[in-house]
Design a protein around this motif. Structure first.
Motif: not given
Length: 254
Positions: A58, A60, A83, A87, A105-106, A109, A125
């Motif tokens: 992951l 972010t 994300v 990125t 955004d989270a 994701m 992450h």
């Protein structure tokens, strides 16, 4: 005889230098003048990556991409979920191949992981030291394994002399703010230089209500807040507010 054309508004861009330069170029393309005023600097933490193996990664923030080469993964094969598109571009530039993209955004994701990866999948992450709880907390709650590696940190730096001098001279018209932390540093930097009143007089644009809070607490009254926490939304709300505040000095109304 007509007078000289008034200079476009001068805007302080209060974010890390590498990001601020990109934002400054966008502002200048839209007819503003921009002054990069970094308050945060990205630095490696020096913490070693956790032991693998990992099934997927992951990412972010684009700031994490340069650290992927140190991670215990095969960049050519390991699935990487970024994300957002910027990125993802940074991850590909760093050598990532199997790169998927969430919607910025989270929440998106988390949804993408749940749709694509079975519970029990072990994620690395790669992020910053001061990261938010999500998406890790929700993914762990749904049975996914997440091992966080704080590869970088956002270190505070003083507001530079060029920015302070411009504020003191009254040539700065506005400032853009991208986080609660950087807005706090901005307020503190001006107060420490005896320029708090100058700061309150500026037009401010904040990426979120949270980022606007230190400005409001310091007495600023002209604050525009983005409709969503994205740079596109921030620049839109700033352009609208600037047109009202500065009239013909803004190219969009000339």
């Amino acid at each position: 005889m007509t007078g000289e054309t008034p200079a476009p508004p001068l805007v302080l861009v209060c974010r890390a230098a590498e990001d601020a330069r990109r934002t400054a170029a966008r502002l200048e393309a839209d007819g503003f003048r921009a002054l990069v005023a970094p308050l945060i600097e990205t630095r490696a933490t020096g913490e070693p990556p956790p032991d693998g193996p990992f099934d997927a990664v992951l990412v972010t923030s684009a700031k994490a991409a340069p650290f992927l080469a140190q991670a215990p993964i095969d960049l050519a094969r390991t699935p990487i979920l970024a994300v957002g598109e910027r990125t993802a571009e940074a991850v590909r530039a760093a050598g990532g191949v199997a790169v998927a993209t969430a919607e910025g955004d989270a929440v998106s994701m988390i949804a993408r992981v749940r749709e694509t990866f079975a519970p029990g999948t072990r994620f690395l992450h790669v992020g910053g030291r001061d990261r938010k709880a999500e998406p890790d907390a929700s993914l762990r709650a749904s049975g996914h394994g997440v091992c966080a590696w704080p590869a970088y940190e956002a270190a505070c730096i003083p507001l530079d002399e060029a920015a302070l001098a411009a504020v003191a001279a009254g040539t700065v018209d506005a400032a853009l703010h991208y986080s609660h932390r950087s807005a706090t540093l901005f307020v503190e930097g001006l107060a420490g230089a005896g320029l708090a009143d100058h700061g309150r007089a500026l037009l401010h644009a904040a990426i979120s209500a949270d980022a606007a809070e230190p400005l409001r607490a310091a007495g600023a009254t002209r604050i525009a807040i983005a409709a969503e926490p994205s740079e596109d939304a921030l620049l839109r709300v700033f352009a609208d507010a600037a047109s009202l505040a500065f009239g013909a000095r803004c190219r969009a109304v000339r």
